[in-house]
Scaffold this motif. Sequence first.
Motif, PDB file in Angstrom:
ATOM      1  N   ASN A  99       0.727  -1.226   0.046  1.00 58.99           N
ATOM      2  CA  ASN A  99       0.012   0.033  -0.331  1.00 58.99           C
ATOM      3  C   ASN A  99       0.776   1.248   0.068  1.00 58.99           C
ATOM      4  N   GLY A 100       2.012   1.127  -0.774  1.00 57.58           N
ATOM      5  CA  GLY A 100       2.653   2.318  -0.826  1.00 57.58           C
ATOM      6  C   GLY A 100       3.924   2.133  -1.830  1.00 57.58           C
ATOM      7  N   TYR A 101       4.288   3.366  -2.463  1.00 56.04           N
ATOM      8  CA  TYR A 101       5.136   3.242  -3.516  1.00 56.04           C
ATOM      9  C   TYR A 101       6.891   3.287  -2.883  1.00 56.04           C
ATOM     10  N   PHE A 102       7.058   2.047  -2.502  1.00 53.58           N
ATOM     11  CA  PHE A 102       8.544   1.880  -1.771  1.00 53.58           C
ATOM     12  C   PHE A 102       9.624   1.619  -2.826  1.00 53.58           C
ATOM     13  N   PHE A 103      10.678   1.945  -2.402  1.00 54.95           N
ATOM     14  CA  PHE A 103      11.958   1.582  -3.331  1.00 54.95           C
ATOM     15  C   PHE A 103      13.001   1.456  -2.314  1.00 54.95           C
ATOM     16  N   ARG A 104      14.025   0.446  -2.662  1.00 53.19           N
ATOM     17  CA  ARG A 104      15.118   0.207  -1.624  1.00 53.19           C
ATOM     18  C   ARG A 104      16.052   1.476  -1.876  1.00 53.19           C
ATOM     19  N   PRO A 105      16.675   1.682  -0.768  1.00 58.72           N
ATOM     20  CA  PRO A 105      17.975   2.475  -0.695  1.00 58.72           C
ATOM     21  C   PRO A 105      18.871   1.939  -1.494  1.00 58.72           C
ATOM     22  N   THR A 106      19.344   2.661  -2.781  1.00 62.41           N
ATOM     23  CA  THR A 106      20.107   2.277  -3.857  1.00 62.41           C
ATOM     24  C   THR A 106      21.554   2.918  -3.510  1.00 62.41           C
ATOM     25  N   VAL A 107      22.533   2.183  -3.976  1.00 63.86           N
ATOM     26  CA  VAL A 107      23.920   2.695  -4.313  1.00 63.86           C
ATOM     27  C   VAL A 107      24.528   2.548  -5.451  1.00 63.86           C
ATOM     28  N   LEU A 108      24.675   3.396  -6.454  1.00 66.92           N
ATOM     29  CA  LEU A 108      25.616   3.237  -7.633  1.00 66.92           C
ATOM     30  C   LEU A 108      26.863   3.791  -7.505  1.00 66.92           C
ATOM     31  N   ASP A 109      27.622   2.641  -7.865  1.00 64.64           N
ATOM     32  CA  ASP A 109      29.161   2.831  -7.894  1.00 64.64           C
ATOM     33  C   ASP A 109      29.692   3.096  -9.212  1.00 64.64           C
ATOM     34  N   ASN A 110      30.912   3.471  -9.352  1.00 64.40           N
ATOM     35  CA  ASN A 110      31.735   3.696 -10.850  1.00 64.40           C
ATOM     36  C   ASN A 110      30.953   4.780 -11.791  1.00 64.40           C
ATOM     37  N   CYS A 111      30.299   5.753 -11.166  1.00 67.75           N
ATOM     38  CA  CYS A 111      29.784   6.680 -11.813  1.00 67.75           C
ATOM     39  C   CYS A 111      30.868   7.864 -12.346  1.00 67.75           C
ATOM     40  N   THR A 112      30.623   8.323 -13.262  1.00 66.01           N
ATOM     41  CA  THR A 112      31.325   9.732 -13.729  1.00 66.01           C
ATOM     42  C   THR A 112      30.334  10.763 -14.188  1.00 66.01           C
ATOM     43  N   THR A 113      30.922  12.001 -14.078  1.00 68.63           N
ATOM     44  CA  THR A 113      30.224  13.145 -14.168  1.00 68.63           C
ATOM     45  C   THR A 113      29.445  13.320 -15.551  1.00 68.63           C
ATOM     46  N   ASP A 114      29.809  12.613 -16.537  1.00 66.61           N
ATOM     47  CA  ASP A 114      28.861  12.707 -17.860  1.00 66.61           C
ATOM     48  C   ASP A 114      27.942  11.733 -17.920  1.00 66.61           C
ATOM     49  N   MET A 115      27.478  11.052 -16.698  1.00 67.77           N
ATOM     50  CA  MET A 115      26.306  10.222 -16.832  1.00 67.77           C
ATOM     51  C   MET A 115      25.167  11.038 -16.381  1.00 67.77           C
ATOM     52  N   ASN A 116      23.959  10.475 -16.939  1.00 65.85           N
ATOM     53  CA  ASN A 116      22.899  11.310 -16.617  1.00 65.85           C
ATOM     54  C   ASN A 116      22.499  10.901 -15.017  1.00 65.85           C
TER      55      ASN A 116
END
Length: 204
Positions: free
Chosen positions: A87-104
């Motif tokens: 009964n809610g719009y839940f989403f797990r806490p997410t960690v995205l590694d290996n990112c760079t500044t040119d990524m959206n």
Amino acid sequence: FLHSGQVCSAGARLLVEKSIHARVVDEIARRADLIRLGGAYDEDAETGALISSAHRDKIERYVADALAEGAVLRAGGKRPEGSQFANGYFFRPTVLDNCTTDMNCVQDESFGPILTVETFETEEEAIKIANDTPYGLAGYVQSGDIKRAERIAKKLRVGMVHINGGGFNYGSPFGGYKQSGNGREGGIIGIEDFQEVKTLHYPE
């Protein structure tokens, strides 16, 4: 991850020194997986749901696009399992590694429970990476060298900087640089924004 990232000054980007990257991100991912989701009446909940189904759909697209660009999923990245989340719009806490500044995923604001991780080797590189975004509301600097932290804070193109976990002072101006808005709330500067100024011009 406070309020599932639905905070305008949320620290959504992490820049970590390359030499300690693995140790720091491993621990952050571990802790993210332990965060307890729950509804408004769950006293044990540490964070809650997103505001709408449409926003959750946007968050899911955001994560999928980040992975397609080369980011590495270290935690979360999906809806939680269990009937208590129906009964809610839940989403797990997410960690995205290996990112760079040119990524959206770095240039856009998710306004969701997502942390992107980038690395740096020098102080100058960290400042350049931090400022390489169209937004500039808040920044956070963590360092054992307070002089270094202050030096970096002064070079960040943001409206406010929290050093070593420093909290928010409600008597200080609140506002950002670049696409994070114009003007300020709070403090003397915030009061001045509500004033109407009139200039009288006389012949010389």
